[in-house]
Design a protein around this motif. Structure first.
Motif, mmCIF file in Angstrom:
data_model
loop_
_atom_site.group_PDB
_atom_site.id
_atom_site.type_symbol
_atom_site.label_atom_id
_atom_site.label_comp_id
_atom_site.label_asym_id
_atom_site.label_seq_id
_atom_site.Cartn_x
_atom_site.Cartn_y
_atom_site.Cartn_z
ATOM 1 N N PRO A 159 92.864 65.510 2.363
ATOM 2 C CA PRO A 159 92.246 66.840 3.028
ATOM 3 C C PRO A 159 93.333 67.428 3.834
ATOM 4 N N PRO A 160 93.227 68.510 3.952
ATOM 5 C CA PRO A 160 94.359 69.342 5.051
ATOM 6 C C PRO A 160 94.252 68.884 6.495
ATOM 7 N N LEU A 161 95.625 68.964 6.962
ATOM 8 C CA LEU A 161 95.652 68.415 8.567
ATOM 9 C C LEU A 161 94.861 69.669 9.386
ATOM 10 N N PRO A 162 94.412 69.238 10.534
ATOM 11 C CA PRO A 162 93.863 70.088 11.150
ATOM 12 C C PRO A 162 94.703 71.324 11.675
ATOM 13 N N GLU A 163 96.031 70.694 11.988
ATOM 14 C CA GLU A 163 96.812 71.763 12.242
ATOM 15 C C GLU A 163 97.233 73.073 11.374
ATOM 16 N N TYR A 164 97.114 72.529 10.224
ATOM 17 C CA TYR A 164 97.045 73.448 8.992
ATOM 18 C C TYR A 164 96.082 74.160 8.932
ATOM 19 N N LEU A 165 94.685 73.780 9.106
ATOM 20 C CA LEU A 165 93.647 74.574 9.123
ATOM 21 C C LEU A 165 93.645 75.556 10.282
ATOM 22 N N ARG A 166 94.234 75.078 11.528
ATOM 23 C CA ARG A 166 94.191 75.972 12.534
ATOM 24 C C ARG A 166 95.503 77.301 12.262
ATOM 25 N N TRP A 167 96.453 76.813 11.625
ATOM 26 C CA TRP A 167 97.395 77.909 11.356
ATOM 27 C C TRP A 167 96.725 78.775 10.282
ATOM 28 N N ARG A 168 96.171 78.430 9.433
ATOM 29 C CA ARG A 168 95.457 79.391 8.310
ATOM 30 C C ARG A 168 94.525 80.097 8.942
ATOM 31 N N GLU A 169 93.780 79.690 9.765
ATOM 32 C CA GLU A 169 92.670 80.392 10.648
ATOM 33 C C GLU A 169 93.492 81.708 11.485
ATOM 34 N N LEU A 170 94.293 81.413 12.053
ATOM 35 C CA LEU A 170 95.238 82.506 12.856
ATOM 36 C C LEU A 170 95.966 83.225 11.943
ATOM 37 N N LEU A 171 96.425 82.966 10.865
ATOM 38 C CA LEU A 171 97.326 84.040 10.239
ATOM 39 C C LEU A 171 96.769 84.354 8.943
ATOM 40 N N HIS A 172 95.825 83.949 8.427
ATOM 41 C CA HIS A 172 95.342 84.245 7.196
ATOM 42 C C HIS A 172 95.015 85.605 6.630
ATOM 43 N N HIS A 173 94.670 86.107 7.758
ATOM 44 C CA HIS A 173 94.260 87.738 7.706
ATOM 45 C C HIS A 173 95.452 88.526 7.406
ATOM 46 N N PHE A 174 96.691 88.166 7.785
ATOM 47 C CA PHE A 174 98.014 88.838 7.595
ATOM 48 C C PHE A 174 98.355 88.610 6.276
ATOM 49 N N TYR A 175 97.796 87.856 5.424
ATOM 50 C CA TYR A 175 98.278 87.865 3.964
ATOM 51 C C TYR A 175 97.106 88.149 3.055
ATOM 52 N N ASP A 176 96.263 89.075 3.391
ATOM 53 C CA ASP A 176 95.080 89.914 2.698
ATOM 54 C C ASP A 176 95.506 90.998 2.077
ATOM 55 N N PRO A 177 95.581 91.469 1.059
ATOM 56 C CA PRO A 177 95.579 90.278 -0.151
ATOM 57 C C PRO A 177 96.839 89.396 -0.132
ATOM 58 N N PHE A 178 96.764 88.239 -0.487
ATOM 59 C CA PHE A 178 97.722 87.095 -0.493
ATOM 60 C C PHE A 178 98.767 87.689 -1.676
#
Length: 51
Positions: free
Chosen positions: A12-31
């Motif tokens: 499973p992904p680490l909590p820190e990675y999940l938080r990073w993804r939550e904060l920054l994922h919208h910058f990579y849309d579309p990936f």
């Protein structure tokens, strides 16, 4: 920051990675699409030594 490779190892992904993804994922849309040109480095023949 978490180790993004963990999910690829079946862990499973680490909590820190999940938080990073939550904060920054919208910058990579579309990936971004990643394209590779040429032979992969690990399978390429070694370069000739200069001498």
């Amino acid at each position: 920051m978490g180790d993004a490779r963990r999910p690829h190892r079946g862990l499973p992904p680490l909590p820190e990675y999940l938080r990073w993804r939550e904060l920054l994922h919208h910058f990579y849309d579309p990936f971004p699409a990643v394209e590779h040109y040429g032979e992969p480095v690990l399978t390429a023949p070694p370069a000739a030594a200069e001498g």
